[in-house]
Design a protein around this motif. Structure first.
Motif, PDB file in Angstrom:
ATOM      1  N   MET C 128       0.832  -1.207   0.000  1.00 60.98           N
ATOM      2  CA  MET C 128       0.000   0.000   0.000  1.00 60.98           C
ATOM      3  C   MET C 128       0.867   1.258   0.000  1.00 60.98           C
ATOM      4  O   MET C 128       0.567   2.238  -0.676  1.00 60.98           O
ATOM      5  CB  MET C 128      -0.911   0.006   1.231  1.00 60.98           C
ATOM      6  CG  MET C 128      -2.053  -0.973   1.156  1.00 60.98           C
ATOM      7  SD  MET C 128      -3.247  -0.510  -0.108  1.00 60.98           S
ATOM      8  CE  MET C 128      -3.997   0.895   0.689  1.00 60.98           C
ATOM      9  N   ALA C 130       3.636   1.614  -1.328  1.00 61.52           N
ATOM     10  CA  ALA C 130       4.286   1.797  -2.622  1.00 61.52           C
ATOM     11  C   ALA C 130       3.419   2.591  -3.596  1.00 61.52           C
ATOM     12  O   ALA C 130       3.914   3.127  -4.590  1.00 61.52           O
ATOM     13  CB  ALA C 130       4.640   0.445  -3.221  1.00 61.52           C
ATOM     14  N   MET C 179      -2.305 -11.035  -5.860  1.00 66.63           N
ATOM     15  CA  MET C 179      -2.901 -10.242  -6.938  1.00 66.63           C
ATOM     16  C   MET C 179      -4.293  -9.716  -6.605  1.00 66.63           C
ATOM     17  O   MET C 179      -4.653  -8.615  -7.005  1.00 66.63           O
ATOM     18  CB  MET C 179      -2.962 -11.062  -8.226  1.00 66.63           C
ATOM     19  CG  MET C 179      -1.655 -11.106  -8.969  1.00 66.63           C
ATOM     20  SD  MET C 179      -1.214  -9.527  -9.728  1.00 66.63           S
ATOM     21  CE  MET C 179      -2.067  -9.688 -11.297  1.00 66.63           C
ATOM     22  N   VAL C 207       2.721  -3.437  -8.163  1.00 63.85           N
ATOM     23  CA  VAL C 207       3.103  -4.770  -8.650  1.00 63.85           C
ATOM     24  C   VAL C 207       4.581  -5.026  -8.359  1.00 63.85           C
ATOM     25  O   VAL C 207       4.975  -6.107  -7.912  1.00 63.85           O
ATOM     26  CB  VAL C 207       2.789  -4.924 -10.154  1.00 63.85           C
ATOM     27  CG1 VAL C 207       3.417  -6.188 -10.719  1.00 63.85           C
ATOM     28  CG2 VAL C 207       1.278  -4.961 -10.363  1.00 63.85           C
ATOM     29  N   MET C 210       4.922  -5.873  -4.776  1.00 67.85           N
ATOM     30  CA  MET C 210       4.369  -7.201  -4.509  1.00 67.85           C
ATOM     31  C   MET C 210       5.365  -8.287  -4.927  1.00 67.85           C
ATOM     32  O   MET C 210       5.634  -9.234  -4.186  1.00 67.85           O
ATOM     33  CB  MET C 210       3.059  -7.350  -5.295  1.00 67.85           C
ATOM     34  CG  MET C 210       2.484  -8.752  -5.331  1.00 67.85           C
ATOM     35  SD  MET C 210       1.022  -8.814  -6.386  1.00 67.85           S
ATOM     36  CE  MET C 210       1.780  -8.963  -8.002  1.00 67.85           C
ATOM     37  N   ASP C 211       5.959  -8.118  -6.120  1.00 70.46           N
ATOM     38  CA  ASP C 211       6.931  -9.111  -6.601  1.00 70.46           C
ATOM     39  C   ASP C 211       8.163  -9.135  -5.701  1.00 70.46           C
ATOM     40  O   ASP C 211       8.671 -10.203  -5.357  1.00 70.46           O
ATOM     41  CB  ASP C 211       7.343  -8.791  -8.042  1.00 70.46           C
ATOM     42  CG  ASP C 211       6.206  -9.031  -9.031  1.00 70.46           C
ATOM     43  OD1 ASP C 211       5.247  -9.743  -8.653  1.00 70.46           O
ATOM     44  OD2 ASP C 211       6.260  -8.505 -10.155  1.00 70.46           O
ATOM     45  N   PHE C 215       5.781 -12.608  -3.118  1.00 71.74           N
ATOM     46  CA  PHE C 215       4.502 -13.262  -3.423  1.00 71.74           C
ATOM     47  C   PHE C 215       4.613 -13.974  -4.767  1.00 71.74           C
ATOM     48  O   PHE C 215       5.435 -13.603  -5.606  1.00 71.74           O
ATOM     49  CB  PHE C 215       3.370 -12.234  -3.444  1.00 71.74           C
ATOM     50  CG  PHE C 215       3.058 -11.675  -2.087  1.00 71.74           C
ATOM     51  CD1 PHE C 215       2.315 -12.418  -1.182  1.00 71.74           C
ATOM     52  CD2 PHE C 215       3.530 -10.435  -1.691  1.00 71.74           C
ATOM     53  CE1 PHE C 215       2.035 -11.926   0.088  1.00 71.74           C
ATOM     54  CE2 PHE C 215       3.266  -9.929  -0.422  1.00 71.74           C
ATOM     55  CZ  PHE C 215       2.518 -10.683   0.470  1.00 71.74           C
ATOM     56  N   LEU C 240      -6.255  -5.025 -13.346  1.00 71.26           N
ATOM     57  CA  LEU C 240      -4.869  -4.715 -12.966  1.00 71.26           C
ATOM     58  C   LEU C 240      -3.915  -5.120 -14.093  1.00 71.26           C
ATOM     59  O   LEU C 240      -3.008  -4.364 -14.459  1.00 71.26           O
ATOM     60  CB  LEU C 240      -4.490  -5.425 -11.659  1.00 71.26           C
ATOM     61  CG  LEU C 240      -3.001  -5.431 -11.300  1.00 71.26           C
ATOM     62  CD1 LEU C 240      -2.454  -4.014 -11.151  1.00 71.26           C
ATOM     63  CD2 LEU C 240      -2.755  -6.184  -9.993  1.00 71.26           C
ATOM     64  N   ASN C 241      -4.115  -6.335 -14.647  1.00 71.60           N
ATOM     65  CA  ASN C 241      -3.265  -6.784 -15.756  1.00 71.60           C
ATOM     66  C   ASN C 241      -3.259  -5.741 -16.860  1.00 71.60           C
ATOM     67  O   ASN C 241      -2.218  -5.374 -17.398  1.00 71.60           O
ATOM     68  CB  ASN C 241      -3.790  -8.102 -16.336  1.00 71.60           C
ATOM     69  CG  ASN C 241      -3.564  -9.259 -15.390  1.00 71.60           C
ATOM     70  OD1 ASN C 241      -2.640  -9.228 -14.570  1.00 71.60           O
ATOM     71  ND2 ASN C 241      -4.398 -10.275 -15.489  1.00 71.60           N
ATOM     72  N   PHE C 244      -1.467  -2.537 -15.879  1.00 66.47           N
ATOM     73  CA  PHE C 244      -0.028  -2.748 -15.800  1.00 66.47           C
ATOM     74  C   PHE C 244       0.572  -2.866 -17.196  1.00 66.47           C
ATOM     75  O   PHE C 244       1.558  -2.217 -17.531  1.00 66.47           O
ATOM     76  CB  PHE C 244       0.250  -4.014 -14.986  1.00 66.47           C
ATOM     77  CG  PHE C 244       1.715  -4.342 -14.849  1.00 66.47           C
ATOM     78  CD1 PHE C 244       2.467  -3.768 -13.834  1.00 66.47           C
ATOM     79  CD2 PHE C 244       2.339  -5.217 -15.723  1.00 66.47           C
ATOM     80  CE1 PHE C 244       3.819  -4.064 -13.704  1.00 66.47           C
ATOM     81  CE2 PHE C 244       3.687  -5.515 -15.604  1.00 66.47           C
ATOM     82  CZ  PHE C 244       4.427  -4.938 -14.587  1.00 66.47           C
TER      83      PHE C 244
END
Lengths: 647, 219, 251
Positions: C128, C130, C179, C207, C210-211, C215, C240-241, C244
């Protein structure tokens, strides 16, 4: 005698806040970087204050006891947030919101503070929308409003039944951004355990790292307490399990006055207690009273048969039902304010008409609404609440009436603050439910969210500068000073003392006993005799606690029971303070109802001549009675009236 | 473009794009093989058009590269995902209602598909294109039968006269079906499209259609 | 009708992140089916304390399904076998007499165990931080009604915003992917004009974080949506995909 200086600015009511802002001292950007502020709590008040102060350039340390700031209990608020936007063109105004809040609070709040709250209410809505809070909207794309108790206009903004969640997530996102920009340093799973005072100013805190169990020291130029209310003194309440009054009590013990501790709000529509093992009470939204009708059986034998399971509520004929709110308050009916509805339910149950297997419940019936509107409409309006009820009680509210009973919900009392939200300790501020300031003796629905955010976004960021402006020359403190040393040692000794009791009873079992004492004697209906009994019983319970408590595990390790024990020690003290304050206040007003002071019809009887003041309690030491000072409430702009919901 | 390798969504994009290319190849392959059903002659004409011609060999090389990429990334992702699950496994775990078995076992199904794929290559590609590239005109099978490298129809007739081959191919098609139902659906999900076919349960019905998620676009 | 049941609870005990965990089984008698799952654990802890043992540590707070603090993997399901509820809203009437109930912590590399059933979910806060916000300072914002927002957009944003950040999606995902959590926030803000302006930046930043936090990779199994106590839709993941990828291709 100590005089209480609430520092209310001069001038007309509507000009006070503008005047204050125009003349207050500010801190320039370069100096802000040199000043540290500790904010304890990450609810609406804490998160909004920490984010705003961080954005302004102060270095902020922000603490919360949960694993994330987003868990603070503000998240559970359902209904909405008030603002004087007058988007509905129904005659709302800042003055009207101010007036309704003062009246709703039974004339026990400070005029100037409440007016300021109403003034900044509009900015809150603007701020939240800018943050991306998904408020409910009309088809035209503009914001929707609903109406709430105690008001004749629709001024409540909402996001489904999760307004508190969305507002908190908005504040949390602002806080997250400030953390990312290194303006705020976040400490999660940390609990404040004491306030540190150096040269009579608040200069830091001792906090316990809840994962390691270690005590840590934090210094700052100012400390802000946003730690919510003390409703959990009653053990069973609508508060979260970890909600506690300890931070406030630590401040109280260090010299901050505690104001109006007896003012607690009891919410009329909660799911009733169902057993000794119960851990908390669940609130059903006030909005249910718009369409639900509240009743109990007219005949004692019917009530008895229901309690014994021999009769079902649907077996009771219409003529044998007592819709007691409609009977007593024809003008407002089921929509009387919370305190009135709660007391009426208790009155019926005490008279033996209560239902449910405990006899401590009344019916909230939707049969009429379903007949009138159809099941589908009722489902659209209240479906999620009905589902929630069914999950908990395993009863279908579409077919049998819901059972409800009042429960402790909110505490209007709190740490005393002046107009600047500063406590009686210089440099110590309190915001949100933790302070006492705006709701008087009773809070209106949808006003808690408004006050928390007003304090954090729009009041504290101004007023704290007035204090800090003369602190710019003060360098950062070392936490090695004797004051920090002493404070940490005191906490450490207390923890050792708790661990060494090695008795037989768990924290919860003692807390439940406290809850029973509070509910029986300091609950919805109080009298002098009962309050004296309560003080005696709490004294005994305190001894019980300090001799019979058992805490497994170690002091310097993660220890949930020890955390709870520390909080319970404070709740016991809090309970006593509530009882003392209630005993002192020989009148009935708002959430404080003294049986001796009521009208022949059983309504609250206020005594403006003798009790138009804020009671400010000052700590005198362990096992010594606290001393009370009075902050007189002068009503310059509003004429006090008796609240009337009958006609 | 390092994000294609470094980000989880980038890796997912590589999986889905390579997967879609393989699906297209399958469709192409299928459309040629359909000819064999109607006319052996027509089919053999197609076979000879491809054979060891440079474009066919080049296309095969590209295809092999894509398969290798798809396989490598599948392995990589599976290993990463196992690591992300942590070192302790759940003692009790239940597949949630509405989650397809295929979606949770793509790697295993993929391995089965691969196994049969190797069998398929050894039966057809090795004896046809590969043998021809080596310069032979006829392939000699394990039981001594010899068949011309461009006589695809004869290969089909020979292999599918064995019952076990038929059974093996049916198993292969089933595995492939499971792999593709989730794979294609997932690939479309990736591109941000929203699939509408009753539910999001990952089962592919003949009547699925794509609805672009216009909701995500700025306005 | 609710009655009293006798049960066995098989609970994961682990002193610290580094120590090895193990299961311990406890017998509980006369548990009312009207009590909540966490009240059952309260009863167990009371019993353990009375026996001089250390109580089971688990996260919980509001006990009304909104704070997202409670977790627990119960009989193979995050938040237990009931649908659309959190563990604190789960009641013992979902279990029968004589049943053995297995209770495990969230197991994911992103959520290391702190003790027993308590896990560390600060990774969600870091994601969050980020980018899960609209970059506005307090004050100086336009009037709330100056930007009309279509009702259906506002409703969709609200659907996504209902996420309580409990981590059930990560816990149930065979890939340990976050995700659904990330996409819910990205979707909420991308759907609203206020958040649209920095939508691309937000999607990339969240993202990436998260990476970075370990995760796993989403493979669209849909388990997260099925087990989410707030029914957050995986349509958000598709969104989101798209956010991104379009952001990356524009770069």
């Amino acid at each position: 005698m100590t005089t209480i200086n609430s520092k209310i600015p001069e001038g007309q009511l509507a000009e006070k806040w503008s005047n204050y802002k125009a003349h207050q001292k500010l801190v320039n950007p370069a100096n802000k970087r040199r000043l540290d502020i500790i904010v304890v709590g990450t609810g609406l008040a804490g998160a909004s204050a920490a984010a705003s102060l961080g954005e302004m350039g102060f270095k902020v340390l922000n603490f919360c006891i949960q694993d994330s700031p987003r868990r603070a209990h503000s998240i559970a608020a359902q209904g909405g947030i008030n603002a004087a936007k007058n988007y509905q063109n129904d005659g709302d105004s800042v003055y009207r919101l101010f007036y309704d809040t003062i009246k709703g609070g039974d004339y026990r709040a400070r005029e100037s503070n409440v007016h300021r709250l109403a003034e900044v209410s509009n900015s809150i809505i603007d701020q939240c929308v800018a943050q991306g809070v998904p408020f409910a909207r009309e088809y035209g794309g503009l914001l929707d409003n609903r109406s709430f108790g105690g008001a004749q206009v629709s001024r409540t903004f909402y996001a489904r039944g999760q307004t508190g969640q969305q507002l908190l997530l908005g504040a949390y996102s602002a806080l997250s951004r400030a953390v990312n920009k290194k303006q705020v340093k976040l400490y999660t799973r940390y609990e404040m355990v004491d306030l540190v005072i150096i040269d009579e100013r608040a200069r830091g805190i001792i906090a316990r790292n809840l994962v390691t169990g270690k005590l840590e020291r934090f210094a700052a130029h100012a400390v802000v307490i946003c730690t919510g209310g003390y409703g959990n003194t009653f053990f069973l309440s609508t508060n979260a399990m970890a909600s506690n009054g300890s931070a406030a009590l630590q401040c109280y013990r260090k010299g901050a006055y505690f104001a109006n501790p007896c003012m607690a709000q009891i919410h009329p529509t909660c799911i009733p207690v169902h057993g000794e093992f119960q851990s908390k009470l669940t609130l059903m939204s006030e909005s249910l009273r718009n369409d639900g009708r509240i009743w109990v059986p007219k005949k004692l034998e019917d009530a008895k048969a229901i309690r014994e399971g021999k009769l079902n509520p649907t077996d009771i004929k219409e003529g044998d039902r007592d819709y007691y709110l409609e009977r007593r308050y024809p003008a407002f009916g089921n929509l009387v304010p919370r305190d009135v509805a709660s007391r009426a339910a208790k009155e019926r149950c005490d008279a033996g008409f209560g239902v449910g297997n405990t006899g401590l419940a009344v019916y909230l019936d939707f049969a009429d609404a379903i007949n009138r509107l159809g099941k589908k409409v009722v489902e659209e309006k209240y479906g999620n609440l009905f589902q929630m009820y069914e999950k908990i009680v395993d009863d279908n509210p579409y077919e049998t009436p819901m059972m409800i009973y009042p429960a402790i919900h909110y505490t209007m009392g709190g740490i005393w603050v002046d107009y600047e939200l500063m406590t009686s300790i210089p440099g110590l501020f309190a915001a949100g439910e933790a302070n006492f300031s705006d709701h008087g003796a009773n809070r209106l629905g949808a006003s808690a969210l408004m006050q928390g955010l007003a304090d954090g976004y729009f009041v504290l960021p101004y007023t704290i500068q007035n204090y800090l402006s003369d602190q710019i020359g003060v360098p950062r403190f070392s936490t090695d000073s004797p004051e920090f040393e002493a404070a940490e040692k005191a906490v450490s000794d207390k923890l050792t003392r708790l661990m060494n009791i090695k008795g037989k009873h768990s924290v919860d079992s003692i807390h439940k006993k406290l809850g029973h004492i509070m509910w029986d004697y300091v609950g919805m209906a109080r009298d002098a005799e009962g309050l004296k009994t309560a003080i005696g019983k709490i004294e005994e319970l305190k001894k019980d606690f300090w001799t019979n408590l058992r805490i497994p595990g170690n002091k310097d390790d993660q220890n949930v029971e020890l955390e709870k024990a520390l909080r319970l020690a404070d709740f016991i003290e809090m309970g006593e303070l509530m009882a003392r304050d209630a005993l002192n206040r020989n009148e009935s007003c708002g959430g404080h109802f003294r049986v001796e002071y009521q009208t022949p019809e059983g309504e609250a009887l206020r005594d403006d001549e003798h009790y138009s003041y804020v009671s400010c309690w000052e700590y005198q030491g362990e096992n010594k009675a606290p001393v009370m000072y009075k902050e007189p409430l002068d009503y310059e702009f509003v004429k006090r009236q008796t609240r009337n919901y009958k006609s | 473009m390092s994000w294609l390798i470094n980000s989880s969504i980038g890796r997912k994009l590589i999986m889905s794009v390579s997967g879609i290319v393989l699906v297209l190849f399958l469709l192409f392959h299928l459309s040629m093989n359909v000819a064999a059903v109607f006319s052996a002659e027509a089919y053999n004409t197609i076979c000879s058009l491809l054979g060891s011609n440079w474009y066919a060999v080049a296309a095969t090389a590209v295809l092999a590269a894509i398969i290798a990429l798809h396989f490598t990334y599948a392995t990589l992702l599976t290993l990463q995902n196992r690591k992300a699950r942590g070192s302790n496994r759940y003692t009790v775990s239940a597949r949630p209602k509405g989650v397809s078995w295929a979606s949770q076992n793509m790697f295993v199904i993929g391995l089965i598909v691969c196994g049969f794929f190797i069998l398929h290559l050894s039966q057809f590609w090795y004896n046809m294109m590969f043998t021809e590239v080596l310069g032979h005109e006829e392939a000699t099978l394990c039981d001594g039968t010899t068949i011309g490298t461009t006589d695809g129809a004869a290969f089909i007739e020979y292999y599918f006269s064995h019952l076990w081959v038929v059974v093996a191919y049916l198993i292969w098609y089933t595995a492939l079906w499971f792999h593709l139902t989730h794979g294609i659906w997932s690939a479309f999900k990736l591109s941000g499209g929203t699939m509408r076919y009753g539910s999001n349960d990952g089962k592919l019905s003949p009547t699925f259609w794509l609805r672009s998620s216009s909701s995500a676009s700025p306005e | 009708m609710d009655k009293n049941i006798n049960i066995k609870v098989k609970i994961w005990r682990q002193r610290s992140p580094k120590e090895k965990g193990f299961f311990e089984t406890y017998n509980l008698e006369n548990i009312s089916q009207g009590s909540s799952f966490l009240e059952m654990l309260d009863i167990l802890n009371e019993k353990l304390i009375n026996e001089g043992k250390e109580p089971v540590v688990f996260d919980h707070d509001c006990r009304e399904g909104i704070c997202g603090m409670c977790s627990l993997y119960i009989n193979g399901h995050p938040h237990g076998p009931d649908e659309d509820v959190t563990t604190c809203q789960l009641h013992m009437r979902k279990f029968h007499d004589g049943e053995t109930i297995t209770v495990e912590p969230w197991r994911s590399a992103g959520f290391p165990v702190i003790r027993d059933l308590m896990v560390n979910r600060s990774a969600f806060d870091e994601i969050m931080q980020a980018g899960g916000y609209v970059s506005v300072n307090t004050g100086g914002v336009p009037d709330a009604n100056s930007t009309p927002i279509a009702k259906d957009k506002a409703e969709m944003a609200m659907d996504a915003a209902a996420c309580i950040g409990c981590g059930a999606c990560v816990a149930t995902c065979k890939n340990g992917s976050a995700m659904l959590f990330v996409s819910a926030k990205v979707s909420q803000l991308a759907l609203l004009p206020q958040g649209r302006i920095e939508a691309a930046r937000r999607a990339k930043a969240m993202v990436a974080k998260m990476d970075e936090l370990g995760f796993g990779n989403c493979t669209n199994t849909g388990a997260c949506e099925q087990e989410c106590p707030k029914s957050i839709s995986i349509t958000n993941i598709a969104r989101l995909n798209r956010e991104f990828l379009s952001a990356k291709f524009k770069d």
